[in-house]
Design a protein around this motif. Structure first.
Motif, PDB file in Angstrom:
ATOM      1  N   ALA A 172       0.857  -1.244   0.071  1.00 42.53           N
ATOM      2  CA  ALA A 172      -0.032  -0.159  -0.093  1.00 42.53           C
ATOM      3  C   ALA A 172       0.967   1.400  -0.101  1.00 42.53           C
ATOM      4  CB  ALA A 172      -0.958  -0.042   1.221  1.00 42.53           C
ATOM      5  N   PRO A 173       1.932   1.416   0.799  1.00 37.56           N
ATOM      6  CA  PRO A 173       2.716   2.596   0.720  1.00 37.56           C
ATOM      7  C   PRO A 173       3.449   2.798  -0.756  1.00 37.56           C
ATOM      8  CG  PRO A 173       3.498   1.013   2.459  1.00 37.56           C
ATOM      9  CD  PRO A 173       2.063   0.585   2.043  1.00 37.56           C
ATOM     10  N   TRP A 174       3.920   1.771  -0.982  1.00 38.75           N
ATOM     11  CA  TRP A 174       4.727   1.630  -2.282  1.00 38.75           C
ATOM     12  C   TRP A 174       3.794   2.104  -3.419  1.00 38.75           C
ATOM     13  CZ3 TRP A 174       9.041   1.750  -4.743  1.00 38.75           C
ATOM     14  CH2 TRP A 174       9.041   1.209  -6.035  1.00 38.75           C
ATOM     15  N   ALA A 175       2.469   1.511  -3.569  1.00 38.72           N
ATOM     16  CA  ALA A 175       1.558   2.016  -4.524  1.00 38.72           C
ATOM     17  C   ALA A 175       1.180   3.400  -4.350  1.00 38.72           C
ATOM     18  CB  ALA A 175       0.283   1.132  -4.467  1.00 38.72           C
ATOM     19  N   ALA A 176       0.894   4.075  -3.053  1.00 36.52           N
ATOM     20  CA  ALA A 176       0.703   5.545  -2.786  1.00 36.52           C
ATOM     21  C   ALA A 176       1.944   6.352  -3.150  1.00 36.52           C
ATOM     22  CB  ALA A 176       0.448   5.773  -1.234  1.00 36.52           C
ATOM     23  N   MET A 177       3.125   5.752  -2.905  1.00 33.04           N
ATOM     24  CA  MET A 177       4.391   6.527  -3.379  1.00 33.04           C
ATOM     25  C   MET A 177       4.345   6.824  -4.844  1.00 33.04           C
ATOM     26  SD  MET A 177       8.023   5.415  -2.329  1.00 33.04           S
ATOM     27  CE  MET A 177       9.157   4.712  -3.746  1.00 33.04           C
ATOM     28  N   ASN A 178       4.081   5.468  -5.504  1.00 34.19           N
ATOM     29  CA  ASN A 178       4.408   5.552  -6.838  1.00 34.19           C
ATOM     30  C   ASN A 178       3.049   6.173  -7.768  1.00 34.19           C
ATOM     31  OD1 ASN A 178       6.781   4.363  -8.059  1.00 34.19           O
ATOM     32  ND2 ASN A 178       6.114   2.949  -6.311  1.00 34.19           N
ATOM     33  N   ALA A 179       2.048   6.722  -7.074  1.00 32.29           N
ATOM     34  CA  ALA A 179       0.740   7.283  -7.538  1.00 32.29           C
ATOM     35  C   ALA A 179       0.942   8.954  -7.158  1.00 32.29           C
ATOM     36  CB  ALA A 179      -0.422   6.783  -6.852  1.00 32.29           C
ATOM     37  N   ASP A 180       1.840   9.204  -6.498  1.00 30.81           N
ATOM     38  CA  ASP A 180       2.298  10.599  -6.313  1.00 30.81           C
ATOM     39  C   ASP A 180       2.979  11.244  -7.460  1.00 30.81           C
ATOM     40  OD1 ASP A 180       3.260  13.086  -5.216  1.00 30.81           O
ATOM     41  OD2 ASP A 180       3.927  12.118  -3.490  1.00 30.81           O
ATOM     42  N   PRO A 181       2.459  12.225  -8.009  1.00 34.10           N
ATOM     43  CA  PRO A 181       2.865  13.026  -9.367  1.00 34.10           C
ATOM     44  C   PRO A 181       4.360  13.431  -8.820  1.00 34.10           C
ATOM     45  CG  PRO A 181       0.796  13.696  -8.981  1.00 34.10           C
ATOM     46  CD  PRO A 181       1.151  12.760  -7.749  1.00 34.10           C
ATOM     47  N   GLU A 182       4.591  13.851  -7.597  1.00 30.03           N
ATOM     48  CA  GLU A 182       5.882  14.688  -7.253  1.00 30.03           C
ATOM     49  C   GLU A 182       6.842  13.571  -7.012  1.00 30.03           C
ATOM     50  OE1 GLU A 182       8.301  17.951  -6.730  1.00 30.03           O
ATOM     51  OE2 GLU A 182       6.354  17.852  -7.534  1.00 30.03           O
ATOM     52  N   VAL A 183       6.584  12.399  -6.586  1.00 33.06           N
ATOM     53  CA  VAL A 183       7.678  11.403  -6.663  1.00 33.06           C
ATOM     54  C   VAL A 183       8.050  10.801  -7.912  1.00 33.06           C
ATOM     55  CG1 VAL A 183       8.148   8.940  -5.762  1.00 33.06           C
ATOM     56  CG2 VAL A 183       7.059  10.353  -4.407  1.00 33.06           C
ATOM     57  N   ARG A 184       6.995  11.043  -8.929  1.00 32.71           N
ATOM     58  CA  ARG A 184       7.358  10.527 -10.054  1.00 32.71           C
ATOM     59  C   ARG A 184       7.513  11.631 -11.284  1.00 32.71           C
ATOM     60  NH1 ARG A 184       7.877   5.377 -11.391  1.00 32.71           N
ATOM     61  NH2 ARG A 184       7.215   5.773 -13.370  1.00 32.71           N
ATOM     62  N   ARG A 185       7.816  12.596 -10.668  1.00 36.37           N
ATOM     63  CA  ARG A 185       8.185  13.996 -11.439  1.00 36.37           C
ATOM     64  C   ARG A 185       9.155  13.652 -12.492  1.00 36.37           C
ATOM     65  NH1 ARG A 185      10.603  19.250  -8.705  1.00 36.37           N
ATOM     66  NH2 ARG A 185      10.832  20.606 -10.417  1.00 36.37           N
ATOM     67  N   TYR A 186      10.190  12.827 -12.392  1.00 39.27           N
ATOM     68  CA  TYR A 186      11.114  12.426 -13.446  1.00 39.27           C
ATOM     69  C   TYR A 186      10.883  11.236 -14.239  1.00 39.27           C
ATOM     70  CZ  TYR A 186      13.166  16.294 -10.842  1.00 39.27           C
ATOM     71  OH  TYR A 186      13.409  17.709 -10.371  1.00 39.27           O
ATOM     72  N   PHE A 187       9.599  10.719 -14.104  1.00 43.04           N
ATOM     73  CA  PHE A 187       9.181   9.597 -14.974  1.00 43.04           C
ATOM     74  C   PHE A 187       8.327  10.111 -15.870  1.00 43.04           C
ATOM     75  CE2 PHE A 187      11.197   8.135 -11.054  1.00 43.04           C
ATOM     76  CZ  PHE A 187      11.726   7.129 -11.584  1.00 43.04           C
ATOM     77  N   PRO A 188       7.715   9.246 -16.891  1.00 41.86           N
ATOM     78  CA  PRO A 188       6.672   9.665 -17.659  1.00 41.86           C
ATOM     79  C   PRO A 188       5.501   9.694 -17.209  1.00 41.86           C
ATOM     80  CG  PRO A 188       8.120   8.103 -18.873  1.00 41.86           C
ATOM     81  CD  PRO A 188       8.734   8.236 -17.433  1.00 41.86           C
ATOM     82  N   GLY A 189       5.214   9.077 -16.123  1.00 45.63           N
ATOM     83  CA  GLY A 189       3.759   9.054 -15.484  1.00 45.63           C
ATOM     84  C   GLY A 189       3.775   8.298 -13.917  1.00 45.63           C
ATOM     85  N   VAL A 190       2.652   8.504 -13.456  1.00 44.93           N
ATOM     86  CA  VAL A 190       2.368   7.927 -12.088  1.00 44.93           C
ATOM     87  C   VAL A 190       1.990   6.254 -12.441  1.00 44.93           C
ATOM     88  CG1 VAL A 190       1.734   9.803 -10.767  1.00 44.93           C
ATOM     89  CG2 VAL A 190      -0.167   8.386 -12.088  1.00 44.93           C
ATOM     90  N   LEU A 191       2.294   5.158 -11.453  1.00 40.15           N
ATOM     91  CA  LEU A 191       1.801   4.009 -11.746  1.00 40.15           C
ATOM     92  C   LEU A 191       0.377   3.669 -11.206  1.00 40.15           C
ATOM     93  CD1 LEU A 191       5.248   2.392 -10.998  1.00 40.15           C
ATOM     94  CD2 LEU A 191       4.520   3.228 -13.069  1.00 40.15           C
ATOM     95  N   THR A 192       0.059   2.516 -11.637  1.00 38.79           N
ATOM     96  CA  THR A 192      -1.260   2.205 -11.080  1.00 38.79           C
ATOM     97  C   THR A 192      -0.976   0.907  -9.974  1.00 38.79           C
ATOM     98  OG1 THR A 192      -1.379   0.091 -12.392  1.00 38.79           O
ATOM     99  CG2 THR A 192      -2.446   2.094 -13.394  1.00 38.79           C
ATOM    100  N   LYS A 193      -1.950   0.636  -9.071  1.00 40.02           N
ATOM    101  CA  LYS A 193      -1.651  -0.266  -8.053  1.00 40.02           C
ATOM    102  C   LYS A 193      -1.386  -1.515  -8.723  1.00 40.02           C
ATOM    103  CE  LYS A 193      -2.691  -2.357  -3.839  1.00 40.02           C
ATOM    104  NZ  LYS A 193      -1.822  -3.351  -3.925  1.00 40.02           N
TER     105      LYS A 193
END
Length: 178
Positions: free
Chosen positions: A20-41
């Motif tokens: 759950a915290p891993w999914a929340a982290m990767n759904a955060d646009p700021e955490v994924r700022r340097y990647f093409p997009g956020v990730l789904t669960k």
């Protein structure tokens, strides 16, 4: 499978409670700022399954990172062979932390442990780190790790659409150098 410890962190295998915290982290646009997009669960669950399988198969890979004092999961760090199709080969160090863990030196501390493991236990001659040219925080971590950048190694990632995230930089550290 080895766990790595630092003064403040435990790098360990993945647990169900990390999902759950891993999914929340990767759904955060700021955490994924340097990647093409956020990730789904589903994407994050699949990544954890791959990470754990690599740890079990090889004994190394991308470990979950936990703060020793609190037991809090804060992200991942580790080593992984460079993917096919890149303009270089070798083993790459990587990290990603949840936003509340930023600014505490955790990325550098965890990555130092990973580099030591790679050089001392795996006898790697070199470890790489790759990021987008615009990712100044990760580039600062790379410099703190004693990694060096040669602009001749920079490349455009063919898996990333045209735009500011496509240009990537490669940092390197040789065994025996600090």
């Amino acid at each position: 499978m080895p766990e790595l410890r630092t003064d403040r962190l435990l790098l360990r295998d993945w647990r169900g409670s990390d999902l759950a915290p891993w999914a929340a982290m990767n759904a955060d646009p700021e955490v994924r700022r340097y990647f093409p997009g956020v990730l789904t669960k589903e994407q994050t669950d699949a990544a954890v399954a791959r990470f754990q399988a690599d740890l079990e198969r090889r004994g190394w890979g991308f470990w979950a990172v936990e703060v020793l004092d609190t037991g809090e999961f804060i992200g991942f760090t580790g080593l992984d062979p460079v993917e096919d199709g890149q303009p270089f080969t070798g083993v790459e160090a990587g990290w990603r932390l949840a936003r509340p863990a930023w600014g505490h030196g955790y990325a550098t501390e965890a990555a130092r442990a990973v580099l030591a493991f790679g050089f001392e236990e795996l006898a790697l001659p070199e470890i790489l780190a790759v990021t987008t040219a615009t990712n100044l925080p990760s580039r600062a971590v790379m410099r703190r790790l004693g990694m060096t950048h040669d602009p001749a190694d920079d490349f455009d990632d063919p898996d990333v659409p045209e735009g500011p995230l496509r240009r990537c930089v490669v940092y390197r550290r040789q065994a025996g150098r600090s």
